[in-house]
Design a protein around this motif. Structure first.
Motif, PDB file in Angstrom:
ATOM      1  N   LYS A   1      -5.802   2.392 -16.507  1.00 23.47           N
ATOM      2  CA  LYS A   1      -6.780   2.183 -17.575  1.00 23.47           C
ATOM      3  C   LYS A   1      -6.091   1.704 -18.847  1.00 23.47           C
ATOM      4  CE  LYS A   1     -10.507   4.632 -19.926  1.00 23.47           C
ATOM      5  NZ  LYS A   1     -11.190   5.905 -20.108  1.00 23.47           N
ATOM      6  N   GLN A   2      -4.929   2.275 -19.169  1.00 32.36           N
ATOM      7  CA  GLN A   2      -4.190   1.855 -20.355  1.00 32.36           C
ATOM      8  C   GLN A   2      -3.712   0.419 -20.206  1.00 32.36           C
ATOM      9  OE1 GLN A   2      -1.164   4.875 -20.552  1.00 32.36           O
ATOM     10  NE2 GLN A   2      -2.364   6.186 -21.895  1.00 32.36           N
ATOM     11  N   GLU A   3      -3.238   0.067 -19.016  1.00 31.84           N
ATOM     12  CA  GLU A   3      -2.782  -1.307 -18.782  1.00 31.84           C
ATOM     13  C   GLU A   3      -3.944  -2.282 -18.930  1.00 31.84           C
ATOM     14  OE1 GLU A   3      -1.027  -1.113 -14.914  1.00 31.84           O
ATOM     15  OE2 GLU A   3       0.821  -0.191 -15.646  1.00 31.84           O
ATOM     16  N   PHE A   4      -5.127  -1.900 -18.435  1.00 36.99           N
ATOM     17  CA  PHE A   4      -6.300  -2.756 -18.543  1.00 36.99           C
ATOM     18  C   PHE A   4      -6.691  -2.944 -20.003  1.00 36.99           C
ATOM     19  CE2 PHE A   4     -10.957  -3.357 -18.588  1.00 36.99           C
ATOM     20  CZ  PHE A   4     -11.017  -4.535 -17.873  1.00 36.99           C
ATOM     21  N   LYS A   5      -6.650  -1.877 -20.783  1.00 32.73           N
ATOM     22  CA  LYS A   5      -6.986  -1.981 -22.206  1.00 32.73           C
ATOM     23  C   LYS A   5      -6.007  -2.891 -22.931  1.00 32.73           C
ATOM     24  CE  LYS A   5      -9.557   2.220 -23.178  1.00 32.73           C
ATOM     25  NZ  LYS A   5      -9.604   3.454 -23.964  1.00 32.73           N
ATOM     26  N   GLU A   6      -4.729  -2.823 -22.560  1.00 32.78           N
ATOM     27  CA  GLU A   6      -3.735  -3.676 -23.204  1.00 32.78           C
ATOM     28  C   GLU A   6      -4.013  -5.139 -22.885  1.00 32.78           C
ATOM     29  OE1 GLU A   6       0.077  -2.233 -21.990  1.00 32.78           O
ATOM     30  OE2 GLU A   6      -0.150  -0.354 -23.100  1.00 32.78           O
ATOM     31  N   GLU A   7      -4.448  -5.425 -21.666  1.00 32.84           N
ATOM     32  CA  GLU A   7      -4.786  -6.794 -21.293  1.00 32.84           C
ATOM     33  C   GLU A   7      -6.007  -7.271 -22.068  1.00 32.84           C
ATOM     34  OE1 GLU A   7      -5.306  -6.975 -17.081  1.00 32.84           O
ATOM     35  OE2 GLU A   7      -3.246  -6.402 -16.671  1.00 32.84           O
ATOM     36  N   GLU A   8      -6.968  -6.377 -22.304  1.00 32.67           N
ATOM     37  CA  GLU A   8      -8.180  -6.718 -23.040  1.00 32.67           C
ATOM     38  C   GLU A   8      -7.894  -7.081 -24.485  1.00 32.67           C
ATOM     39  OE1 GLU A   8     -10.964  -3.510 -22.911  1.00 32.67           O
ATOM     40  OE2 GLU A   8     -12.029  -4.335 -21.227  1.00 32.67           O
ATOM     41  N   LYS A   9      -6.862  -6.505 -25.073  1.00 31.07           N
ATOM     42  CA  LYS A   9      -6.574  -6.696 -26.487  1.00 31.07           C
ATOM     43  C   LYS A   9      -6.185  -8.124 -26.820  1.00 31.07           C
ATOM     44  CE  LYS A   9      -5.226  -1.953 -27.429  1.00 31.07           C
ATOM     45  NZ  LYS A   9      -4.143  -1.054 -27.805  1.00 31.07           N
TER      46      LYS A   9
END
Length: 83
Positions: A39-47
């Protein structure tokens, strides 16, 4: 490297001393930790900010009507405004 092996061995020894229900809880916790990392990796990609065009360029112009990019076809836009 040996610290990693020692840690794994300690975890396995402690895991063996638990009941099956407790082992299931440990497994659920491990899966939760893995999910949290994903989930953290996905959020970083979203940023990473991208333009609307970049987000939609794969489907841009895929409709059957009109030219693919209206912004580059001034004549078509003028004809649409007269209708």
């Amino acid at each position: 490297m040996t610290q990693s092996i020692d840690r794994k061995q300690t975890i396995l020894e402690k895991l063996d001393s638990l009941t099956l229900e407790q082992q299931d809880d440990v497994l659920n916790f491990i899966e939760f930790l893995q999910f949290k990392v994903q989930k953290q990796e996905f959020k970083e990609e979203e940023k990473e900010a991208i333009s609307f065009y970049e987000a939609t360029k794969e489907i841009a112009g895929s409709l059957d009507w009109g030219p693919g990019d209206l912004a580059t076809n001034k004549t078509y836009l003028e004809q649409m405004g007269k209708e």
